[in-house]
Design an enzyme around this catalytic site. Structure first.
Site, short mmCIF file in Angstrom:
data_model
loop_
_atom_site.label_atom_id
_atom_site.label_comp_id
_atom_site.label_asym_id
_atom_site.label_seq_id
_atom_site.Cartn_x
_atom_site.Cartn_y
_atom_site.Cartn_z
N LYS A 140 0.84 -1.20 0.00
CA LYS A 140 0.00 0.00 0.00
C LYS A 140 0.88 1.25 0.00
O LYS A 140 0.68 2.17 -0.77
CB LYS A 140 -0.91 -0.03 1.22
CG LYS A 140 -1.79 1.16 1.38
CD LYS A 140 -2.68 1.00 2.60
CE LYS A 140 -3.29 2.31 2.99
NZ LYS A 140 -4.14 2.20 4.18
N GLU A 149 10.85 -4.56 4.07
CA GLU A 149 10.91 -5.96 3.64
C GLU A 149 10.56 -6.09 2.16
O GLU A 149 11.23 -6.79 1.40
CB GLU A 149 9.92 -6.81 4.46
CG GLU A 149 10.28 -6.97 5.93
CD GLU A 149 9.71 -5.87 6.81
OE1 GLU A 149 9.41 -4.76 6.30
OE2 GLU A 149 9.58 -6.11 8.03
N GLU A 185 -3.38 -6.25 15.51
CA GLU A 185 -3.01 -4.91 15.03
C GLU A 185 -4.18 -3.95 15.24
O GLU A 185 -4.00 -2.76 15.44
CB GLU A 185 -2.60 -4.96 13.55
CG GLU A 185 -1.36 -4.13 13.26
CD GLU A 185 -0.85 -4.23 11.83
OE1 GLU A 185 -1.64 -4.12 10.88
OE2 GLU A 185 0.37 -4.39 11.66
N HIS A 220 -2.57 -32.49 19.36
CA HIS A 220 -1.38 -33.27 19.71
C HIS A 220 -0.21 -32.37 20.08
O HIS A 220 0.94 -32.80 20.07
CB HIS A 220 -1.03 -34.22 18.55
CG HIS A 220 -2.16 -35.15 18.26
ND1 HIS A 220 -2.34 -36.34 18.94
CD2 HIS A 220 -3.23 -35.03 17.43
CE1 HIS A 220 -3.45 -36.92 18.52
NE2 HIS A 220 -4.02 -36.14 17.60
O1 F6P Z 1 4.06 -2.67 9.73
C1 F6P Z 1 2.72 -2.88 9.74
C2 F6P Z 1 2.09 -2.60 8.41
O2 F6P Z 1 1.97 -1.24 8.23
C3 F6P Z 1 0.75 -3.29 8.28
O3 F6P Z 1 -0.28 -2.59 8.85
C4 F6P Z 1 0.64 -3.47 6.81
O4 F6P Z 1 -0.33 -4.42 6.46
C5 F6P Z 1 2.05 -3.89 6.47
O5 F6P Z 1 2.86 -3.11 7.33
C6 F6P Z 1 2.47 -3.71 5.04
O6 F6P Z 1 2.32 -2.41 4.60
P1 F6P Z 1 2.42 -2.04 3.07
O7 F6P Z 1 1.32 -2.70 2.34
O8 F6P Z 1 2.32 -0.55 3.03
O9 F6P Z 1 3.76 -2.52 2.56
#
Ligand code: F6P
Length: 549
Positions: free
Chosen positions: A204, A210, A351, A382
């Site tokens: 988003k 990452e 969250e 289990h």
């Molecule tokens: O770090 C939390 C967060 O902001 C989540 O709320 C979100 O779903 C995720 O990181 C990924 O965010 P983005 O879609 O902006 O990469």
């Protein structure tokens, strides 16, 4: 708005809880006293049944919880969400995931046209890829899709894609890479062919470390493996609200699918973030998923609270956390298809509800959202069910079962699955007394002294609350309804606690510190400016680390 703990109904619930506790009444006694309890404490809606009779609640508890909902302004809060009011106050925007599953543009929501245009764009793209018309740099069709995203840009689409495996088109394999650990991407790439692999960069914000790292790694891999730089657009598409950043990364403008700030990450699988789902199962199934969610939206919006499944489940969650002292909640889908559902719910619930201040910034006065965990049954039986049965913590459980098996075959084995699901909630409720355990041991031929001693270890306290949700079967529609049910349940809890379910400021600090620690780990000098533990860990790694080969 008044703090919930100052509400009249809250105080009455507090007293009522104490009275129930002092009376020593058990859930099993409530069944003995009332042969109609199941029908009076269950709700059927479409292909979904909620049985909430195995909770330590009476008619009075339910009435008080429903009064609490009224007093907390839940009716108005539901209307505000569907009216597109700015209910995410700290980020000053509406939370409009319900608009993503509205079949026709709704004038009140003002966003319907964009939603429909995005669905149409997805449809065109999915057909091109699935039908082999979308070609890679050597003219071959796509056979591998790798979604790069994390949190809401990963968990929802990954969970739904796994759950709908039965309907996957055979020509596409979908993978999900989320972790910044390069092993995640490298091991996924090991089996991929650059000529036939398509990456979806799902973010988003297009600002998430990452996802950036993994997208850059994927691009390096594509080029190292001989990918044509001029045709890179055939291999990388993006879903984002940050078009400028996606363009800067090198994504072709035509291959950017929109996201909007009025959709929270953890509520976004219904948007183009669901593109890998649509690629895996086709747009018809994706629209069925949306339709199922829509049915739940209508149920939530239009049904009186006493028969409203998300409202009832949300109120029970408040009852367990705030009044009964349950700090954790087990999510137990008795379906291998729903194996990833607990992980999805962890983000959705924790969250959204892991908050300590109310909407106005003042401190909350009771426990808020519980720790959510779980895994697919029967596997959990289990491993961790021992603690559910004999541990010292009160852990309410949600059991989720399917009346019919997915493949319409192996009926007898599916019956074992259901039998285990029901036996677990029954055992949690009934327990086993010391006397019962003693008699059982005697009947097995144990000598009396040994039976007396062992019986103490076999006592199961029982009286542990649970809900059971039964879906008629696992269809895309029913899955959509199930997910939307939990979204709305979470909203109900947030309204009662008067907290914002749609922000997540708590994750920011770790991100900020992470950048500083990265600088320290890559610096030339010994690190001395943090606490001694952090300095020690950094310096140990700096001294012991091997570089890139
Ligand atoms: O770090 C939390 C967060 O902001 C989540 O709320 C979100 O779903 C995720 O990181 C990924 O965010 P983005 O879609 O902006 O990469």
């Amino acid at each position: 708005m008044t703090s919930p703990s100052r509400m009249h109904s809250w105080q009455r619930l507090s007293t009522h809880h104490q009275q129930l506790h002092d009376s020593g009444i058990r859930i099993a006694d409530l069944f003995t006293a009332d042969s109609t309890r199941f029908s009076r404490f269950s709700v059927k809606e479409g292909e979904l049944l909620l049985d909430y009779s195995k909770n330590l609640i009476t008619d009075e508890t339910r009435a008080l919880l429903l009064t609490l909902a009224e007093e907390a302004g839940l009716r108005g809060a539901i209307d505000a969400m569907f009216r597109a009011d700015v209910i995410n106050t700290t980020e000053q925007r509406p939370a409009l995931h319900v608009a993503l599953r509205t079949p026709l543009p709704d004038a009140r929501l003002k966003v319907g046209a964009e939603v429909q245009a995005t669905l149409d764009k997805m449809q065109g793209f999915v057909e091109e890829v699935q039908q082999g018309r979308w070609k890679g740099f050597t003219g071959k069709s796509i056979s591998t899709v790798i979604n790069i995203g994390i949190g809401g840009s990963d968990l929802g689409p990954a969970m739904v894609t796994a759950a709908l495996a039965h309907w996957h088109v055979p020509q596409l394999q979908c993978h999900f890479v989320s972790n910044v650990d390069p092993v995640h991407m490298r091991e996924t790439l090991a089996a991929a062919d650059p000529e036939t692999t398509l990456f979806i960069i799902a973010s988003k914000s297009f600002n998430t470390l990452e996802t950036h790292q993994n997208a850059a790694l994927a691009r390096r891999w594509y080029l190292e493996k001989g990918g044509d730089v001029a045709l890179i657009a055939r291999h990388f598409v993006a879903v984002t609200a940050n078009v400028a950043k996606a363009l800067a990364f090198g994504i072709d403008a035509a291959n950017i699918f929109p996201m909007w700030d009025w959709v929270g990450g953890r509520y976004s699988l219904w948007s183009a973030i669901g593109l890998p789902i649509a690629l895996a199962v086709g747009m018809t199934k994706f629209r069925e998923l949306l339709h199922g969610a829509r049915l739940m939206d209508e149920h939530f919006r239009d049904t009186p609270f006493e028969r409203n499944i998300p409202v009832i489940m949300g109120l029970l969650a408040v009852w367990h956390s705030a009044f009964c002292g349950a700090a954790s909640q087990a999510m137990l889908p008795y379906s291998q298809s729903l194996n990833l559902f607990p992980a999805f719910l962890q983000q959705l619930e924790m969250e959204s509800l892991g908050k300590s201040v109310q909407i106005d910034g003042s401190a909350v006065h009771s426990a808020t959202g519980p720790i959510v965990w779980g895994s697919a049954g029967t596997n959990g039986q289990h491993s961790f069910h021992q603690l559910l049965h004999q541990g010292t913590h009160l852990i309410p459980a949600d059991f989720i079962g399917l009346v019919n098996s997915l493949y319409g075959q192996d009926h007898d084995q599916h019956t074992h699955l259901l039998a285990n699901c029901f036996s677990q909630s029954q055992a949690l409720m009934q327990g086993k007394s010391e006397e019962e355990a003693f008699r059982e041991l005697l009947s097995q031929g144990r000598d009396e002294a040994f039976a007396r001693a062992l019986a103490k270890h076999k006592v199961i306290a029982g009286n542990k609350p649970s809900n059971t949700l039964l879906l008629q079967e696992l269809s895309a529609q029913n899955l959509g309804s199930l997910i939307a049910l939990y979204e709305h349940k979470v909203y109900v809890e947030s309204v009662i606690w008067n907290i914002n379910a749609f922000d997540q400021w708590g994750v920011e600090l770790g991100k900020q510190l992470g950048e500083k620690l990265y600088d320290a780990l890559t610096a030339n000098a010994n690190c001395e400016h943090f606490d001694a533990s952090t300095n020690g860990l950094i310096n140990h790694c700096r001294q012991q680390q091997d570089g890139d080969e």
